[in-house]
Scaffold this motif. Structure first.
Motif, PDB file in Angstrom:
ATOM      1  N   MET A   1     -30.566 -21.982 -21.695  1.00 53.80           N
ATOM      2  CA  MET A   1     -29.254 -23.200 -21.451  1.00 53.80           C
ATOM      3  C   MET A   1     -28.437 -21.490 -21.346  1.00 53.80           C
ATOM      4  O   MET A   1     -28.794 -20.437 -21.140  1.00 53.80           O
ATOM      5  N   ILE A   2     -27.567 -22.177 -20.031  1.00 48.20           N
ATOM      6  CA  ILE A   2     -26.771 -21.921 -20.200  1.00 48.20           C
ATOM      7  C   ILE A   2     -24.958 -22.066 -20.143  1.00 48.20           C
ATOM      8  O   ILE A   2     -25.124 -23.092 -20.467  1.00 48.20           O
ATOM      9  N   LEU A   3     -24.799 -20.941 -20.948  1.00 51.09           N
ATOM     10  CA  LEU A   3     -23.562 -21.070 -21.568  1.00 51.09           C
ATOM     11  C   LEU A   3     -22.352 -20.607 -21.022  1.00 51.09           C
ATOM     12  O   LEU A   3     -22.329 -18.909 -21.532  1.00 51.09           O
ATOM     13  N   TYR A   4     -21.369 -21.072 -20.957  1.00 46.15           N
ATOM     14  CA  TYR A   4     -20.262 -20.039 -20.149  1.00 46.15           C
ATOM     15  C   TYR A   4     -19.005 -20.747 -20.690  1.00 46.15           C
ATOM     16  O   TYR A   4     -18.400 -21.771 -21.418  1.00 46.15           O
ATOM     17  N   ALA A   5     -18.048 -19.919 -20.623  1.00 45.52           N
ATOM     18  CA  ALA A   5     -16.439 -20.256 -20.945  1.00 45.52           C
ATOM     19  C   ALA A   5     -15.926 -21.146 -20.105  1.00 45.52           C
ATOM     20  O   ALA A   5     -15.979 -20.899 -19.102  1.00 45.52           O
ATOM     21  N   LYS A   6     -15.578 -22.079 -20.799  1.00 48.37           N
ATOM     22  CA  LYS A   6     -14.336 -23.189 -19.579  1.00 48.37           C
ATOM     23  C   LYS A   6     -13.841 -22.464 -18.716  1.00 48.37           C
ATOM     24  O   LYS A   6     -12.697 -21.897 -19.810  1.00 48.37           O
ATOM     25  N   THR A   7     -13.204 -23.257 -17.673  1.00 51.18           N
ATOM     26  CA  THR A   7     -11.900 -22.309 -16.481  1.00 51.18           C
ATOM     27  C   THR A   7     -11.139 -24.063 -16.526  1.00 51.18           C
ATOM     28  O   THR A   7     -11.011 -25.029 -17.393  1.00 51.18           O
ATOM     29  N   VAL A  26     -26.456 -26.453 -18.873  1.00 52.06           N
ATOM     30  CA  VAL A  26     -25.503 -26.024 -18.682  1.00 52.06           C
ATOM     31  C   VAL A  26     -24.514 -26.458 -19.831  1.00 52.06           C
ATOM     32  O   VAL A  26     -24.396 -27.657 -18.956  1.00 52.06           O
ATOM     33  N   GLN A  27     -23.636 -25.385 -20.166  1.00 53.19           N
ATOM     34  CA  GLN A  27     -23.163 -25.493 -21.042  1.00 53.19           C
ATOM     35  C   GLN A  27     -21.286 -25.185 -21.102  1.00 53.19           C
ATOM     36  O   GLN A  27     -21.779 -23.820 -20.533  1.00 53.19           O
ATOM     37  N   ALA A  28     -20.569 -25.956 -20.869  1.00 57.53           N
ATOM     38  CA  ALA A  28     -19.160 -24.574 -20.982  1.00 57.53           C
ATOM     39  C   ALA A  28     -18.663 -25.434 -22.451  1.00 57.53           C
ATOM     40  O   ALA A  28     -19.382 -25.744 -22.756  1.00 57.53           O
ATOM     41  N   LEU A  29     -17.997 -23.520 -23.145  1.00 59.49           N
ATOM     42  CA  LEU A  29     -18.235 -23.672 -24.261  1.00 59.49           C
ATOM     43  C   LEU A  29     -15.933 -23.191 -23.983  1.00 59.49           C
ATOM     44  O   LEU A  29     -15.431 -22.294 -23.809  1.00 59.49           O
TER      45      LEU A  29
END
Length: 54
Positions: A1-7, A26-29
């Motif tokens: 899983m790639i978890l990244y900050a939502k832009t 792939v998931q934005a947080l």
């Protein structure tokens, strides 16, 4: 899983892919919220992607 900050981008590529038998997600947080909401979203992501499947 790639978890990244939502832009601020309109396109958010939240998705899961199956590659050679492996699930890649792939998931934005959204970190621009109250911590309780962030924690709830993290719990939901864990349930969705890492819960044992029957």
């Amino acid at each position: 899983m790639i978890l990244y900050a939502k832009t601020d981008e309109e396109i958010v590529p939240n998705s899961s892919y199956l590659m050679s038998g492996n699930q890649i997600s792939v998931q934005a947080l959204d970190l621009n919220r109250d911590f309780k909401e962030i924690a709830d979203e993290l719990d939901h992501i864990v349930e969705k992607h890492f819960s044992a499947k029957s």
